[in-house]
Design a protein around this motif. Structure first.
Motif, short mmCIF file in Angstrom:
data_model
loop_
_atom_site.label_atom_id
_atom_site.label_comp_id
_atom_site.label_asym_id
_atom_site.label_seq_id
_atom_site.Cartn_x
_atom_site.Cartn_y
_atom_site.Cartn_z
N ARG A 277 0.17 -13.95 3.55
CA ARG A 277 0.89 -12.70 3.79
C ARG A 277 2.41 -12.88 3.73
N ARG B 116 0.88 -1.18 0.00
CA ARG B 116 0.00 0.00 0.00
C ARG B 116 0.88 1.20 0.00
N ALA C 178 -6.25 -4.72 1.37
CA ALA C 178 -5.91 -5.06 2.76
C ALA C 178 -6.99 -5.93 3.39
N GLU C 179 -8.25 -5.63 3.07
CA GLU C 179 -9.35 -6.45 3.60
C GLU C 179 -9.27 -7.88 3.07
N SER D 108 -7.12 -0.17 0.58
CA SER D 108 -7.91 -0.63 1.73
C SER D 108 -8.66 -1.92 1.41
N PRO E 231 -1.60 -5.06 7.04
CA PRO E 231 -2.92 -4.77 6.50
C PRO E 231 -3.68 -3.69 7.26
N TYR F 214 -3.37 0.02 6.33
CA TYR F 214 -3.87 0.54 5.07
C TYR F 214 -5.39 0.47 4.96
N MET F 215 -6.06 0.23 6.07
CA MET F 215 -7.51 0.09 6.05
C MET F 215 -8.25 1.39 5.70
N ILE G 87 1.37 -3.81 2.13
CA ILE G 87 0.08 -4.16 2.74
C ILE G 87 0.14 -5.53 3.39
N ALA G 88 0.84 -6.46 2.74
CA ALA G 88 0.96 -7.81 3.30
C ALA G 88 1.65 -7.77 4.66
N LEU H 172 -6.57 -9.49 2.13
CA LEU H 172 -5.45 -10.17 2.79
C LEU H 172 -5.80 -10.54 4.22
N ALA H 173 -6.45 -9.63 4.94
CA ALA H 173 -6.80 -9.90 6.34
C ALA H 173 -7.77 -11.07 6.47
#
Length: 477
Positions: free
Chosen positions: A313, A5, A300-301, A297, A276, A279-280, A272-273, A303-304
């Protein structure tokens, strides 16, 4: 659907739901609770984990999730508001909608065939072989390698299609005699390249004219006739039909929507990895497509939402840029398929929603129980001692966390939907400047710990936080 990100790597201090602690002596906050840099440095320094900021952040995030779940328990908040649950379960809901859409659009994919099974086998869509291995160990001398090769060549001279199975008794591979050296069916890329190349060069139904050398040793190879694998090839061919049709469908979807990956997407995706949560709130695009974009964002979601066991990740952080680019494209494709599912009005029915809600409620209750912070027990403790339930919950979480880092209690995972729900509802923060300080302090703690261990004759250091699992080695076949 498969779940495959900020410019450059600039440091990002971030705040979520009212902000992170600005005090450099605080690593993280959750409500009124604080995780000091000193404490986190002690945890990390006395462990065997790498002294890296990403590791410190992971521990801080775990502490935050525990404390936020504790806050919910203290407030008697079971997070059962339908809107809260639907948001927390977004990935589950999307998976159901996509599956329903795919079940409809993929009808007939398995019947699409680019040729007969035998024709496809002959063109190398899949291989089948038997082999006899004369093993060479790592570090073998030139003389030992030459001897192994001579032995293999001797067997090759004796080998015929009629006696090949019996000769597999001389193979160094465990179990070769019992299965006649059969390797079954295997697709491209499943064997080491040298072996696959040798197999591909052999006429089907014949034995290779020369021995094949790989890192394992020397192989005498018999390429299996189609008649012997026809029944096993048929289902593989159907799976291949589906894979080809799906790939064609997704490629067209990508082309029709003019997908463009931003120039900094690879660097940002790796950032971002690592973080996460950081970068939300980043709305910058890492990819665009007709009528929309994949924001940092949203990425990031995604990945989470992957379970920790998937190792997505850490693999993404270590992956070459070409693979990271492909992963970003895969997430864009996921978004496009979701849009297709919306257009097709693929929805989650009442029974499916009820089941997801029930599982979510059970996950909340199970997490409370595992951490020893059930609302009823907190109420009883507050009534008996005349204390504040939130303070009591925070203290109980601290007690559990202290035992956890010493490996005195089992690890408790806070499922992603539960973590997302409490993170959205309650105030917390991760202090990036504090994490930098943690690493500096942890180095001193580690040096002291190592020195003490040396004086004590090499006794192992305190258990502390376990090192994160490494990404799988993708170099081996």
């Amino acid at each position: 659907m498969k779940s495959y990100r900020l410019s450059v790597l600039s440091a990002v201090a971030f705040a979520v739901a009212c902000g992170a602690a600005s005090n450099p002596d605080v690593a993280a906050t959750a409500g009124n609770q604080q995780l000091s840099t000193t404490r986190l440095a002690e945890i990390l320094g006395t462990s065997q984990a790498p002294l890296e900021k990403d590791v410190a952040r992971s521990i801080a995030e775990l502490w935050v999730n525990y404390q936020l779940v504790g806050m919910a328990a203290a407030k008697g908040d079971s997070l059962t508001d339908p809107k809260v649950m639907q948001d927390a379960l977004w990935s589950n809901l999307d998976n159901i909608r996509v599956k329903k859409f795919y079940d409809n659009v993929s009808k007939g994919w398995d019947a699409q065939s680019p040729g007969s099974d035998e024709e496809r086998y002959k063109t190398g869509e899949a291989y089948a072989a038997r082999h006899i291995l004369i093993k060479t160990d790592q570090g073998a001398t030139p003389e030992q390698i030459a001897a192994a090769k001579a032995k293999a060549e001797g067997i090759l001279k004796q080998a015929t299609t009629a006696n090949f199975v019996s000769l597999t008794a001389r193979s160094d591979e465990p179990g070769a005699k019992e299965r006649g050296g059969d390797l079954g069916l295997f697709g491209k890329g499943m064997m080491v390249p040298e072996f696959e190349k040798c197999v591909a060069a052999i006429t089907i139904g014949e034995i290779g004219q020369t021995v094949c050398q790989t890192s394992f040793g020397f192989h005498i190879i018999y390429r299996t006739p189609f008649a012997e694998v026809a029944e096993k090839f048929a289902p593989i061919a159907k799976q291949r039909n589906v894979a080809i049709a799906e790939s064609t469908y997704l490629a067209k979807l990508e082309t029709d929507n003019a997908v463009k990956i931003e120039s900094n997407a690879t660097v940002k995706a790796k950032a971002i990895a690592k973080n996460p949560l950081g970068y939300m709130k980043d709305n910058d695009a890492i990819a665009t497509y007709k009528g929309g974009k994949l924001s940092a964002s949203r990425f990031a979601e995604w990945l989470a939402a992957y379970p920790p066991s998937s190792q997505i990740r850490p693999q993404l952080v270590q992956a070459p840029d070409t693979l990271v680019d492909k992963f970003v494209k895969q997430i864009v494709r996921n978004e496009l398929v979701l849009r297709q599912a919306d257009s097709a009005k693929a929805t989650v029915d009442t029974a499916e929603m009820s089941n997801l809600f029930l599982n979510f409620k059970n996950a909340v209750t199970q997490t409370w129980t595992s951490l020893g912070i059930e609302p009823g027990k907190l109420a009883d403790s507050a009534k008996a001692a005349g204390g504040d339930k939130e303070k009591i919950a925070g203290a109980k979480v601290e007690e559990f966390f202290a035992k956890l880092v010493k490996n005195e209690v089992p690890f408790v995972d806070v499922p992603y939907p539960v973590a997302r729900a409490v993170q959205k509802k309650y105030t917390f923060g991760i202090n990036e400047a504090g994490l930098d300080k943690v690493i500096e302090k942890a180095k001193t703690v580690r040096a002291t710990s190592d020195s003490l261990k040396a004086k004590q004759g090499g006794n192992p250091a305190a258990p502390g936080a376990p090192a994160p699992a490494p990404a799988p080695d993708t170099t081996q076949k």
